[in-house]
Design a protein around this motif. Structure first.
Motif, PDB file in Angstrom:
ATOM      1  N   GLY A  18       0.660  -1.331  -0.132  1.00  0.00           N
ATOM      2  CA  GLY A  18      -0.099   0.057  -0.104  1.00  0.00           C
ATOM      3  C   GLY A  18       0.889   1.199  -0.019  1.00  0.00           C
ATOM      4  N   ALA A  19       0.478   2.398  -0.447  1.00  0.00           N
ATOM      5  CA  ALA A  19       0.933   3.643  -0.371  1.00  0.00           C
ATOM      6  C   ALA A  19       0.706   4.473   0.936  1.00  0.00           C
ATOM      7  CB  ALA A  19       0.530   4.416  -1.552  1.00  0.00           C
ATOM      8  N   THR A  20      -0.225   4.057   1.628  1.00  0.00           N
ATOM      9  CA  THR A  20      -0.471   4.944   2.639  1.00  0.00           C
ATOM     10  C   THR A  20      -0.109   4.475   3.918  1.00  0.00           C
ATOM     11  OG1 THR A  20      -2.647   5.525   1.628  1.00  0.00           O
ATOM     12  CG2 THR A  20      -2.603   6.002   3.824  1.00  0.00           C
ATOM     13  N   ASN A  21       0.342   5.129   4.910  1.00  0.00           N
ATOM     14  CA  ASN A  21       0.533   4.680   6.375  1.00  0.00           C
ATOM     15  C   ASN A  21      -0.669   4.542   7.039  1.00  0.00           C
ATOM     16  OD1 ASN A  21       3.176   4.926   6.079  1.00  0.00           O
ATOM     17  ND2 ASN A  21       3.617   6.927   7.022  1.00  0.00           N
ATOM     18  N   VAL A  22      -0.957   3.480   7.689  1.00  0.00           N
ATOM     19  CA  VAL A  22      -2.010   3.021   8.341  1.00  0.00           C
ATOM     20  C   VAL A  22      -2.224   3.837   9.748  1.00  0.00           C
ATOM     21  CG1 VAL A  22      -3.534   0.993   9.414  1.00  0.00           C
ATOM     22  CG2 VAL A  22      -2.067   0.627   7.367  1.00  0.00           C
ATOM     23  N   PRO A  23      -3.069   4.729   9.859  1.00  0.00           N
ATOM     24  CA  PRO A  23      -3.234   5.419  11.197  1.00  0.00           C
ATOM     25  C   PRO A  23      -3.241   4.629  12.452  1.00  0.00           C
ATOM     26  CG  PRO A  23      -4.425   6.632   9.489  1.00  0.00           C
ATOM     27  CD  PRO A  23      -4.172   5.033   9.065  1.00  0.00           C
ATOM     28  N   LEU A  24      -2.544   4.851  13.597  1.00  0.00           N
ATOM     29  CA  LEU A  24      -2.634   4.100  14.832  1.00  0.00           C
ATOM     30  C   LEU A  24      -3.844   4.578  15.460  1.00  0.00           C
ATOM     31  CD1 LEU A  24       1.138   4.349  15.736  1.00  0.00           C
ATOM     32  CD2 LEU A  24      -0.098   2.803  14.409  1.00  0.00           C
ATOM     33  N   ASN A  25      -4.371   3.592  16.380  1.00  0.00           N
ATOM     34  CA  ASN A  25      -5.201   3.915  17.387  1.00  0.00           C
ATOM     35  C   ASN A  25      -6.669   4.175  16.849  1.00  0.00           C
ATOM     36  OD1 ASN A  25      -3.410   3.273  19.516  1.00  0.00           O
ATOM     37  ND2 ASN A  25      -2.390   5.398  19.083  1.00  0.00           N
ATOM     38  N   GLN A  26      -7.087   3.515  15.853  1.00  0.00           N
ATOM     39  CA  GLN A  26      -8.444   3.738  15.344  1.00  0.00           C
ATOM     40  C   GLN A  26      -8.521   2.543  14.231  1.00  0.00           C
ATOM     41  OE1 GLN A  26      -8.789   6.741  12.136  1.00  0.00           O
ATOM     42  NE2 GLN A  26      -6.657   7.549  12.923  1.00  0.00           N
ATOM     43  N   TRP A  27     -10.083   2.297  13.974  1.00  0.00           N
ATOM     44  CA  TRP A  27     -10.275   1.106  13.539  1.00  0.00           C
ATOM     45  C   TRP A  27     -10.322   1.329  11.922  1.00  0.00           C
ATOM     46  CZ3 TRP A  27     -10.791  -3.612  15.069  1.00  0.00           C
ATOM     47  CH2 TRP A  27     -11.210  -3.826  16.492  1.00  0.00           C
ATOM     48  N   HIS A  28      -9.916  -0.020  11.341  1.00  0.00           N
ATOM     49  CA  HIS A  28      -9.541   0.306   9.691  1.00  0.00           C
ATOM     50  C   HIS A  28     -10.104  -1.065   9.083  1.00  0.00           C
ATOM     51  CE1 HIS A  28      -7.234   3.840  10.179  1.00  0.00           C
ATOM     52  NE2 HIS A  28      -6.543   3.365  10.955  1.00  0.00           N
ATOM     53  N   HIS A  29     -10.656  -0.979   7.800  1.00  0.00           N
ATOM     54  CA  HIS A  29     -11.125  -1.962   7.174  1.00  0.00           C
ATOM     55  C   HIS A  29      -9.855  -2.435   6.413  1.00  0.00           C
ATOM     56  CE1 HIS A  29     -12.714  -5.071   4.230  1.00  0.00           C
ATOM     57  NE2 HIS A  29     -13.191  -5.345   5.334  1.00  0.00           N
ATOM     58  N   VAL A  30      -9.263  -3.608   6.432  1.00  0.00           N
ATOM     59  CA  VAL A  30      -7.970  -3.873   5.475  1.00  0.00           C
ATOM     60  C   VAL A  30      -8.434  -5.163   4.674  1.00  0.00           C
ATOM     61  CG1 VAL A  30      -6.289  -2.800   6.891  1.00  0.00           C
ATOM     62  CG2 VAL A  30      -6.855  -5.148   7.097  1.00  0.00           C
ATOM     63  N   ALA A  31      -7.984  -4.975   3.352  1.00  0.00           N
ATOM     64  CA  ALA A  31      -8.128  -6.100   2.569  1.00  0.00           C
ATOM     65  C   ALA A  31      -7.305  -6.515   1.320  1.00  0.00           C
ATOM     66  CB  ALA A  31      -9.639  -6.155   1.954  1.00  0.00           C
ATOM     67  N   ALA A  32      -7.200  -7.583   1.058  1.00  0.00           N
ATOM     68  CA  ALA A  32      -6.181  -7.968  -0.053  1.00  0.00           C
ATOM     69  C   ALA A  32      -6.660  -8.857  -1.019  1.00  0.00           C
ATOM     70  CB  ALA A  32      -4.824  -8.251   0.350  1.00  0.00           C
ATOM     71  N   THR A  33      -6.756  -8.512  -2.459  1.00  0.00           N
ATOM     72  CA  THR A  33      -7.142  -9.592  -3.496  1.00  0.00           C
ATOM     73  C   THR A  33      -6.270 -10.056  -4.295  1.00  0.00           C
ATOM     74  OG1 THR A  33      -8.206  -7.848  -4.686  1.00  0.00           O
ATOM     75  CG2 THR A  33      -9.652  -8.386  -2.962  1.00  0.00           C
ATOM     76  N   PHE A  34      -6.638 -10.971  -4.999  1.00  0.00           N
ATOM     77  CA  PHE A  34      -5.805 -11.615  -6.356  1.00  0.00           C
ATOM     78  C   PHE A  34      -6.873 -12.211  -7.163  1.00  0.00           C
ATOM     79  CE2 PHE A  34      -2.963 -14.778  -8.371  1.00  0.00           C
ATOM     80  CZ  PHE A  34      -2.691 -13.776  -9.413  1.00  0.00           C
ATOM     81  N   ASP A  35      -7.157 -11.564  -8.325  1.00  0.00           N
ATOM     82  CA  ASP A  35      -7.851 -12.281  -9.372  1.00  0.00           C
ATOM     83  C   ASP A  35      -7.520 -13.149 -10.474  1.00  0.00           C
ATOM     84  OD1 ASP A  35      -6.796 -10.308 -10.889  1.00  0.00           O
ATOM     85  OD2 ASP A  35      -8.562  -9.192 -11.202  1.00  0.00           O
ATOM     86  N   GLY A  36      -6.148 -13.546 -10.032  1.00  0.00           N
ATOM     87  CA  GLY A  36      -5.581 -14.480 -11.274  1.00  0.00           C
ATOM     88  C   GLY A  36      -4.474 -13.591 -11.926  1.00  0.00           C
ATOM     89  N   SER A  37      -4.689 -12.147 -11.777  1.00  0.00           N
ATOM     90  CA  SER A  37      -3.613 -11.633 -12.879  1.00  0.00           C
ATOM     91  C   SER A  37      -3.365 -10.311 -11.993  1.00  0.00           C
ATOM     92  CB  SER A  37      -4.115 -11.035 -13.868  1.00  0.00           C
ATOM     93  OG  SER A  37      -5.192 -10.286 -13.976  1.00  0.00           O
ATOM     94  N   ILE A  38      -4.290  -9.565 -11.204  1.00  0.00           N
ATOM     95  CA  ILE A  38      -3.891  -8.239 -10.302  1.00  0.00           C
ATOM     96  C   ILE A  38      -4.083  -8.544  -8.924  1.00  0.00           C
ATOM     97  CG2 ILE A  38      -4.471  -5.933 -10.201  1.00  0.00           C
ATOM     98  CD1 ILE A  38      -5.677  -5.879 -13.003  1.00  0.00           C
ATOM     99  N   ARG A  39      -3.040  -8.109  -8.230  1.00  0.00           N
ATOM    100  CA  ARG A  39      -2.895  -8.246  -6.777  1.00  0.00           C
ATOM    101  C   ARG A  39      -3.376  -6.837  -6.138  1.00  0.00           C
ATOM    102  NH1 ARG A  39       1.393 -12.579  -5.761  1.00  0.00           N
ATOM    103  NH2 ARG A  39       1.492 -13.458  -7.451  1.00  0.00           N
TER     104      ARG A  39
END
Length: 185
Positions: free
Chosen positions: A105-126
Motif C-alpha cells: 500500500g501507499a498510505t501509512n495505516v493510522p494508529l489507534n483507530q479502526w480500519h478495514h483492510v483487505a487484499a485480493t488477487f483475481d488471477g492477474s492483479i493483486r
C-alpha cells in the motif's frame, strides 16, 4: 466461530476483548510474543488450491507502526509459498504464493483507530485496500494455492516468527475467501 466449521484456537495468551471491538467480540494481541496468535485449520473452504481468486480481509486497530518491522494480520505459510496480509513499515502488504512478489500500500495505516483492510488477487492483479479504497496494486499472473490441510492459517502472529512480527492491537471480523471480492460489496 465459523459457520463453515473452521473454528479457531487461541494460542499462548491471545485474549478475547470485550471492550474494544468493531462488531461483537474481537481478539486482542500485545505485540510482545510471536507465539500469541489464533490458529484456524486450513480445511474445507480454507484449503484454497489452484483457484483464480482469493480475498483476505479484517477490521484492525493497530497500536504501533511496526517500524522497521512487520505486524502479521493473516498468515498462511508453507514450503510452497505464502498468503499473508500484514502491515510492514506502517503500510499494508500482501505476499501471495511466490515470496519475491509483494504488493504494498501507499498510505501509512493510522494508529489507534479502526480500519478495514483487505487484499485480493483475481488471477492477474493483486490489490491491497485500506478502508475500501485501493491503496496499491501489482500485475502478476499465477495461481493462488494457499491451502494445505496440514498447515493452519494464523491470525495476529506466525508460529515460529520473531517477536517483532506479532500484532500489537485488536483484530476483528477476519474473513478468508476463495474468490475475489470487489470494493463495492
Amino acid at each position: 466461530k465459523s459457520i463453515y466449521g473452521n473454528n479457531a484456537t487461541l494460542m499462548n495468551g491471545s485474549v478475547v476483548n470485550y471492550t474494544n471491538y468493531k462488531f461483537g467480540e474481537a481478539m486482542e494481541f500485545d505485540g510482545v510474543l510471536a507465539n500469541d496468535y489464533i490458529s484456524v485449520p486450513s480445511k474445507g473452504k480454507l484449503n484454497i488450491t489452484n483457484t483464480s481468486g482469493i480475498t483476505l480481509e479484517a477490521w484492525v486497530y493497530p497500536r504501533d507502526a511496526a517500524l522497521p518491522t512487520t505486524r502479521h494480520i493473516i498468515v498462511h505459510e508453507t514450503a510452497d509459498g505464502r498468503c499473508n496480509l500484514r502491515i510492514t513499515e506502517s503500510k499494508l502488504r500482501l505476499e501471495l504464493r511466490d515470496t519475491p512478489v509483494t504488493t504494498d500500500g501507499a498510505t501509512n495505516v493510522p494508529l489507534n483507530q479502526w480500519h478495514h483492510v483487505a487484499a485480493t488477487f483475481d488471477g492477474s492483479i493483486r490489490r491491497v485496500y485500506l478502508n475500501g479504497v485501493v491503496d496499491g496494486s501489482t500485475t502478476k499472473a499465477g495461481d493462488t494455492s494457499c491451502g494445505n490441510d496440514s498447515v493452519s492459517w494464523s491470525i495476529g502472529g506466525q508460529p515460529g516468527a520473531t517477536s517483532n512480527a506479532a500484532w500489537n492491537g485488536t483484530i476483528d471480523e477476519v474473513a478468508i475467501w476463495n474468490k475475489t471480492l470487489s470494493s463495492d460489496l
